[in-house]
Scaffold this active site. Structure first.
Site, PDB file in Angstrom:
ATOM      1  N   ARG A  30       0.835  -1.204   0.000  1.00  0.00           N
ATOM      2  CA  ARG A  30       0.000   0.000   0.000  1.00  0.00           C
ATOM      3  C   ARG A  30       0.870   1.255   0.000  1.00  0.00           C
ATOM      4  NH1 ARG A  30      -5.144  -1.666   0.391  1.00  0.00           N
ATOM      5  NH2 ARG A  30      -5.477  -3.570   1.597  1.00  0.00           N
ATOM      6  N   ASP A  31       0.423   2.251  -0.806  1.00  0.00           N
ATOM      7  CA  ASP A  31       1.121   3.533  -0.839  1.00  0.00           C
ATOM      8  C   ASP A  31       0.981   4.214   0.523  1.00  0.00           C
ATOM      9  OD1 ASP A  31       2.016   5.605  -3.388  1.00  0.00           O
ATOM     10  OD2 ASP A  31       1.629   6.485  -1.410  1.00  0.00           O
ATOM     11  N   ILE A  32       2.066   4.789   0.989  1.00  0.00           N
ATOM     12  CA  ILE A  32       2.082   5.405   2.318  1.00  0.00           C
ATOM     13  C   ILE A  32       1.246   6.693   2.364  1.00  0.00           C
ATOM     14  CG2 ILE A  32       4.128   6.907   2.082  1.00  0.00           C
ATOM     15  CD1 ILE A  32       5.152   5.613   4.701  1.00  0.00           C
ATOM     16  N   ASN A  88       4.485   6.734 -13.423  1.00  0.00           N
ATOM     17  CA  ASN A  88       5.114   8.030 -13.659  1.00  0.00           C
ATOM     18  C   ASN A  88       6.568   7.803 -14.074  1.00  0.00           C
ATOM     19  OD1 ASN A  88       2.850   9.622 -12.849  1.00  0.00           O
ATOM     20  ND2 ASN A  88       3.361   9.249 -10.706  1.00  0.00           N
ATOM     21  N   VAL A  97      10.086   8.572  -6.692  1.00  0.00           N
ATOM     22  CA  VAL A  97      10.905   7.414  -6.306  1.00  0.00           C
ATOM     23  C   VAL A  97      11.435   6.761  -7.582  1.00  0.00           C
ATOM     24  CG1 VAL A  97      10.930   5.171  -5.172  1.00  0.00           C
ATOM     25  CG2 VAL A  97       9.581   7.037  -4.189  1.00  0.00           C
ATOM     26  N   HIS A 101       7.741   1.679 -10.652  1.00  0.00           N
ATOM     27  CA  HIS A 101       6.566   1.242  -9.904  1.00  0.00           C
ATOM     28  C   HIS A 101       5.308   1.647 -10.654  1.00  0.00           C
ATOM     29  CE1 HIS A 101       7.690   5.304  -8.516  1.00  0.00           C
ATOM     30  NE2 HIS A 101       6.396   5.525  -8.392  1.00  0.00           N
ATOM     31  N   HIS A 103       1.242   2.481 -10.059  1.00  0.00           N
ATOM     32  CA  HIS A 103       0.203   2.816  -9.074  1.00  0.00           C
ATOM     33  C   HIS A 103      -1.105   2.156  -9.499  1.00  0.00           C
ATOM     34  CE1 HIS A 103       2.351   6.452  -7.312  1.00  0.00           C
ATOM     35  NE2 HIS A 103       2.998   6.343  -8.458  1.00  0.00           N
TER      36      HIS A 103
HETATM   37  P1  AMP Z   1       5.924   8.603  -7.893  1.00  0.00           P
HETATM   38  O1  AMP Z   1       5.550  10.056  -7.859  1.00  0.00           O
HETATM   39  O2  AMP Z   1       5.248   7.891  -9.044  1.00  0.00           O
HETATM   40  O3  AMP Z   1       7.422   8.389  -7.875  1.00  0.00           O
HETATM   41  O4  AMP Z   1       5.291   7.980  -6.602  1.00  0.00           O
HETATM   42  C1  AMP Z   1       6.012   7.486  -5.521  1.00  0.00           C
HETATM   43  C2  AMP Z   1       4.994   6.983  -4.514  1.00  0.00           C
HETATM   44  O5  AMP Z   1       5.676   6.247  -3.531  1.00  0.00           O
HETATM   45  C3  AMP Z   1       4.213   8.095  -3.813  1.00  0.00           C
HETATM   46  O6  AMP Z   1       2.815   7.921  -4.045  1.00  0.00           O
HETATM   47  C4  AMP Z   1       4.586   7.898  -2.336  1.00  0.00           C
HETATM   48  O7  AMP Z   1       3.519   8.174  -1.451  1.00  0.00           O
HETATM   49  C5  AMP Z   1       5.010   6.442  -2.303  1.00  0.00           C
HETATM   50  N1  AMP Z   1       5.944   6.081  -1.234  1.00  0.00           N
HETATM   51  C6  AMP Z   1       7.105   6.678  -0.928  1.00  0.00           C
HETATM   52  N2  AMP Z   1       7.715   6.040   0.106  1.00  0.00           N
HETATM   53  C7  AMP Z   1       6.902   5.006   0.427  1.00  0.00           C
HETATM   54  C8  AMP Z   1       6.971   3.971   1.416  1.00  0.00           C
HETATM   55  N3  AMP Z   1       7.987   3.874   2.273  1.00  0.00           N
HETATM   56  N4  AMP Z   1       5.957   3.082   1.475  1.00  0.00           N
HETATM   57  C9  AMP Z   1       4.913   3.160   0.631  1.00  0.00           C
HETATM   58  N5  AMP Z   1       4.802   4.114  -0.330  1.00  0.00           N
HETATM   59  C10 AMP Z   1       5.771   5.027  -0.426  1.00  0.00           C
END
Ligand code: AMP
Length: 116
Positions: A30-32, A88, A97, A101, A103
């Site tokens: 799950r996204d944080i 993204n 990140v 990944h 979403h």
């Molecule tokens: P992006 O903008 O596509 O790089 O999205 C990165 C996503 O990673 C964001 O929606 C963050 O909320 C999520 N995220 C960052 N760190 C963590 C974590 N430790 N656990 C879960 N989700 C994370």
């Protein structure tokens, strides 16, 4: 594994996450900071900084990501109501990140993708 990559550490279990699925190719958690009632990240276990580094050689992993996302969408009850599966890539897309990944977002009306 990339040493300073937070998602590599999640795959390895070195930092906590709300993990929903893991196999030899992919991990889902799950996204944080969820933007919708359902917000799950499905990621390849092997490090690549973005989808721009993936291609034909990653067909099995990319296929697994789609299969796992569909399974999780069913489990989370959004398969019929609808969801987005999006990736993204790079600064204009707001990638934060740099470990590839996808979403999986759903559980509310997401609105149209508006032309500008
Ligand atoms: P992006 O903008 O596509 O790089 O999205 C990165 C996503 O990673 C964001 O929606 C963050 O909320 C999520 N995220 C960052 N760190 C963590 C974590 N430790 N656990 C879960 N989700 C994370």
């Amino acid at each position: 594994m990339a040493t300073d990559c937070i998602f590599c550490k999640i795959v390895a279990g070195e930092i906590p996450s709300d993990k929903l699925y893991q196999d030899e190719l992919v991990t889902a958690f799950r996204d944080i900071r969820p933007v919708a009632p359902v917000h799950i990240l499905v990621i390849p276990n092997a490090h690549s900084s973005s989808v721009t580094e993936m291609g034909d050689g990653d067909a099995a992993t990319l296929g697994r990501i789609v299969a796992v996302a569909n399974q999780l969408a069913k489990q989370e009850g959004v398969s019929k109501s609808g969801f987005r599966l999006l990736c993204n890539a790079g600064p204009d897309a707001g990638q934060v990140v740099y470990h590839t990944h996808f979403h999986l977002i759903g559980g509310r009306e997401l609105g149209p993708m508006v032309a500008r």
